[in-house]
Design a protein around this motif. Structure first.
Motif, mmCIF file in Angstrom:
data_model
loop_
_atom_site.group_PDB
_atom_site.id
_atom_site.type_symbol
_atom_site.label_atom_id
_atom_site.label_comp_id
_atom_site.label_asym_id
_atom_site.label_seq_id
_atom_site.Cartn_x
_atom_site.Cartn_y
_atom_site.Cartn_z
ATOM 1 N N ALA A 162 0.832 -1.201 0.000
ATOM 2 C CA ALA A 162 0.000 0.000 0.000
ATOM 3 C C ALA A 162 0.864 1.247 0.000
ATOM 4 C CB ALA A 162 -0.922 -0.011 1.226
ATOM 5 N N VAL A 163 0.232 2.401 -0.276
ATOM 6 C CA VAL A 163 0.945 3.684 -0.280
ATOM 7 C C VAL A 163 0.315 4.626 0.743
ATOM 8 C CG1 VAL A 163 1.664 3.497 -2.687
ATOM 9 C CG2 VAL A 163 -0.523 4.584 -2.134
ATOM 10 N N GLY A 164 1.073 5.631 1.124
ATOM 11 C CA GLY A 164 0.576 6.618 2.075
ATOM 12 C C GLY A 164 1.555 7.780 2.158
ATOM 13 N N GLN A 165 1.176 8.806 2.891
ATOM 14 C CA GLN A 165 2.043 9.977 3.040
ATOM 15 C C GLN A 165 3.061 9.765 4.145
ATOM 16 O OE1 GLN A 165 -0.353 13.482 3.556
ATOM 17 N NE2 GLN A 165 -1.206 13.399 1.494
ATOM 18 N N ASP A 166 4.291 10.200 3.894
ATOM 19 C CA ASP A 166 5.373 10.097 4.876
ATOM 20 C C ASP A 166 6.368 11.230 4.617
ATOM 21 O OD1 ASP A 166 7.444 9.448 6.571
ATOM 22 O OD2 ASP A 166 7.342 7.297 6.192
ATOM 23 N N PRO A 167 6.081 12.429 5.139
ATOM 24 C CA PRO A 167 6.948 13.589 4.894
ATOM 25 C C PRO A 167 8.411 13.355 5.261
ATOM 26 C CG PRO A 167 4.888 14.285 5.903
ATOM 27 C CD PRO A 167 4.905 12.786 5.955
ATOM 28 N N ASP A 168 8.644 12.669 6.387
ATOM 29 C CA ASP A 168 10.029 12.424 6.814
ATOM 30 C C ASP A 168 10.787 11.578 5.805
ATOM 31 O OD1 ASP A 168 9.738 13.896 9.119
ATOM 32 O OD2 ASP A 168 9.097 12.187 10.336
ATOM 33 N N LEU A 169 10.110 10.551 5.266
ATOM 34 C CA LEU A 169 10.758 9.692 4.273
ATOM 35 C C LEU A 169 11.063 10.488 3.001
ATOM 36 C CD1 LEU A 169 10.000 6.035 3.415
ATOM 37 C CD2 LEU A 169 10.094 7.680 1.552
ATOM 38 N N ILE A 170 10.131 11.348 2.590
ATOM 39 C CA ILE A 170 10.350 12.174 1.405
ATOM 40 C C ILE A 170 11.602 13.033 1.578
ATOM 41 C CG2 ILE A 170 9.469 14.167 0.126
ATOM 42 C CD1 ILE A 170 8.041 11.751 -0.768
ATOM 43 N N LYS A 171 11.732 13.668 2.739
ATOM 44 C CA LYS A 171 12.888 14.534 2.998
ATOM 45 C C LYS A 171 14.190 13.742 3.040
ATOM 46 C CE LYS A 171 9.949 17.418 5.854
ATOM 47 N NZ LYS A 171 9.593 17.731 7.242
ATOM 48 N N ARG A 172 14.100 12.552 3.606
ATOM 49 C CA ARG A 172 15.301 11.728 3.776
ATOM 50 C C ARG A 172 15.733 11.036 2.479
ATOM 51 N NH1 ARG A 172 13.221 8.762 7.170
ATOM 52 N NH2 ARG A 172 12.898 6.834 6.001
ATOM 53 N N LYS A 173 14.763 10.546 1.753
ATOM 54 C CA LYS A 173 15.054 9.673 0.617
ATOM 55 C C LYS A 173 15.013 10.385 -0.731
ATOM 56 C CE LYS A 173 13.766 4.936 -0.706
ATOM 57 N NZ LYS A 173 12.789 3.856 -0.430
ATOM 58 N N TYR A 174 14.225 11.468 -0.811
ATOM 59 C CA TYR A 174 14.036 12.127 -2.110
ATOM 60 C C TYR A 174 14.298 13.627 -2.018
ATOM 61 C CZ TYR A 174 11.744 7.688 -3.099
ATOM 62 O OH TYR A 174 11.470 6.345 -3.258
ATOM 63 N N GLU A 175 15.371 13.990 -1.334
ATOM 64 C CA GLU A 175 15.707 15.400 -1.127
ATOM 65 C C GLU A 175 15.896 16.139 -2.451
ATOM 66 O OE1 GLU A 175 18.997 18.146 1.280
ATOM 67 O OE2 GLU A 175 19.204 15.964 1.197
ATOM 68 N N ASP A 176 16.534 15.470 -3.425
ATOM 69 C CA ASP A 176 16.784 16.120 -4.712
ATOM 70 C C ASP A 176 15.480 16.380 -5.469
ATOM 71 O OD1 ASP A 176 16.458 13.354 -4.937
ATOM 72 O OD2 ASP A 176 17.522 13.261 -6.838
ATOM 73 N N LYS A 177 14.551 15.435 -5.422
ATOM 74 C CA LYS A 177 13.255 15.614 -6.083
ATOM 75 C C LYS A 177 12.429 16.696 -5.389
ATOM 76 C CE LYS A 177 12.806 10.845 -7.806
ATOM 77 N NZ LYS A 177 12.669 11.142 -9.253
#
Length: 582
Positions: A162-177
């Motif tokens: 499944a998918v969901g929102q995770d702001p911390d993961l976005i910042k950690r894993k996809y900083e360039d995007k």
């Protein structure tokens, strides 16, 4: 004097307050407009978003296909999208209602009920022809589109995830995007399953949507039309072509539910390609319980007598089997009277009828020669390692097809070695009890390896990752496991033992004799120390035995008095063979 000091203090406090408020205002409006607070909120973007009405047609996230090209995790349907703020008496209501085959009064009521841009709720899905007819009318604020809807609890629940929102993961894993603006902190990411493991390829590169700007009161800004915005790169979103077969997955899910498997599941492999055809775990998770459930098929379980395959392989390989020698199967491994009273049996019949006493004694004989034999042969049969596909993919060094797959164990590393020295501990381990734990995925791969003649591969759950136009980005090549293997003679003997479990009238799998094809396999029952009310019940096998095509493992982790594993195995095997013939 005192009054003057107080006045000065109060004045200073007011000054500091004014300075602080001035700084705060400057920070909000001038300094940190694109990265406000610890959450790095883009205030400009948030301001724009508050005055923007939008309807998302596609969230831009990649999707999954089964091996035949059918969608797995999403639904794509033709829908009529309405921007209610743009509705006017100039709309050709009768023409619209005629195309949609609804009453005009019904159509106008549906629009009046809308508070924001939405898809019309219709009793039936519209056709592509109806969608095209709506768009020919060229009505501002009324559009028909193929809309992608992501299933909250997708088909193949645990394996797809499944998918969901995770702001911390976005910042950690996809900083360039995040810096480029292709993702925001609210962009959805994979939470488990293949949605998580393939997330670097699936994460959105931008949404496809209709957008419309309004003023503070929510009224349309004069002169602005609804705009269509889509990803700038036509090669995205990517999609993953899995090895799953949607029809076979449906068969497995249906059989588990029909026989009331509340906790457990099934793994189905294609023996020739060693690809995953279906995998299902119970209980299913919902969007609210996503973190409370594990995939039982890739986590450690107590195998019980299925582990006798390891003990039998060691005994054959080490030439410890004498066909004429019999063992007292009226006794259990504790030397007490066994309730089944099987009599005096040789090794072959002991395997067929699952006599614990025989394999306890065999293990103790082998232990005298090699104290590490159990781990050695479990390793050779692939039960102690990860069995899912792993490897380097681009900059991802340890890319895995399976989410949080566990490896197996023969002994608990936290316990002292002396805990396993006794004759009883050796006997318990030999029959898959004490601290033995393996994953159903590993057992399925072991069965496929034996059926194939001893050649072992990592299990694939995906064939490739492709661009939107179908061009292949990544192909997942077969990974042959180079571990030390069993001899061809041992494999041949194991095949014979597994076949006799079903062919022999006294075999623990004899209920599968009625099938129109032969099955080879092994049953298993394991006592669960933490919950005495239930046992683990297994049936692991492959079919057709004469020309193996499928390896199938069924596990019931809440086994009481009803044997569900063999009926589930039977129903799945029958349907799978029908589908292959068709």
């Amino acid at each position: 004097m005192l009054s003057k000091k107080r006045t000065r203090v109060v004045a200073l406090l007011f000054l500091f307050a004014i300075l602080f408020l001035t700084y705060r205002l400057a920070d909000i409006q001038l300094i940190s407009t694109t990265s406000f607070s610890k959450n790095k909120v883009n205030l400009i973007q948030e301001s724009v978003d508050q005055r923007t009405h939008r309807f998302t047609i596609n969230d831009g996230r990649g999707y999954f296909l089964d091996r035949n090209g059918e969608l797995l995790s999403t639904d794509v349907t033709a829908q009529v999208i309405v921007f209610p703020n743009l509705y006017s008496s100039k709309w050709p209501i009768e023409s619209i209602a005629d195309i949609l085959d609804i009453q005009t009064s019904n159509f106008t009521k549906k629009i009046s009920d809308l508070k924001k841009p939405s898809a019309l709720s219709l009793s039936e899905e519209i056709s592509i022809e109806q969608m095209n007819e709506i768009n020919k009318l060229e009505i501002p604020g009324l559009y028909a589109q193929l809309v992608t809807k992501r299933n909250p609890t997708p088909f193949a629940n645990h394996i797809i995830g499944a998918v969901g929102q995770d702001p911390d993961l976005i910042k950690r894993k996809y900083e360039d995007k995040l810096k480029k603006g292709t993702v925001t902190i609210s962009t959805k990411t994979g939470k488990n399953g293949m949605q998580y493991t393939f997330d670097p390829f699936l994460i959105s590169e931008g949404e496809t949507e209709y957008i419309y700007h309004v003023d503070r009161q929510g009224h349309p800004l004069f002169g602005l039309d609804v705009k269509f915005r889509s990803q700038s790169n036509p090669l995205y979103p990517l999609h993953v072509k899995t090895t799953l077969d949607k029809k076979m997955q449906e068969t497995v899910e249906k059989a588990l539910d029909a026989h009331g498997v509340e906790e457990g599941g099934a793994v189905l492999l294609d023996i020739e390609s060693n690809e995953l055809l279906s995998m299902s775990s119970r209980p299913l998770f919902s969007s609210k319980t996503i973190y409370k459930h594990v995939d039982h098929m890739t986590s450690q379980q107590i195998p019980g007598s299925v582990f006798k395959i390891v003990t039998a392989a060691a005994a054959i390989e080490e030439n410890r089997i004498q066909n004429e020698k019999t063992y007292d199967c009226n006794l259990n491994i504790y030397g007490e009277k066994d309730e089944r009273q099987l009599g005096m049996l040789n090794v072959e019949n002991s395997f067929t009828q699952s006599c614990n006493r025989t394999f306890g004694e065999l293990a103790n004989e082998l232990q005298k020669k090699d104290t590490d034999f159990m781990e050695k042969y479990a390793e050779k049969l692939g039960l102690l390692t990860h069995n899912g596909w792993q490897g380097e993919v681009y900059h991802l060094e340890a890319f895995s097809h399976f989410y949080k797959e566990e490896s197996g164990q023969v002994y608990n590393s936290k316990k002292k070695e002396s805990n396993y020295k006794s004759s009883l501990a050796t006997s318990q381990t030999a029959i898959g009890q004490l601290d033995v734990k393996v994953t159903p995925l590993a057992v399925a791969n072991m069965m496929a390896t034996i059926a194939r003649g001893g050649i072992s591969y990592e299990v694939k759950s995906a064939k490739s990752v492709n661009f939107a136009n179908g061009t292949e980005l990544i192909e997942f090549a077969d990974h042959k496991k180079e571990d030390e293997k069993l001899s061809p003679y041992t494999i041949m003997r194991l095949q014979s033992l597994l076949l006799n479990v079903v062919k022999n009238e006294k075999g623990t799998g004899h209920a599968l004799q009625s099938l129109p094809f032969q099955v080879a396999g092994k049953s298993g029952t394991a006592q669960k120390g933490e919950d005495q009310r239930f046992n683990n019940k297994w049936f692991a096998g492959y079919f057709p035995a004469e020309k193996p095509r499928f390896a199938l493992v069924i596990v019931d982790l809440k086994h009481d008095t009803v044997n569900r594993t063999i009926p589930v195995f039977r129903d799945i095997a029958i349907e799978i063979m029908k589908k292959k013939i068709e």
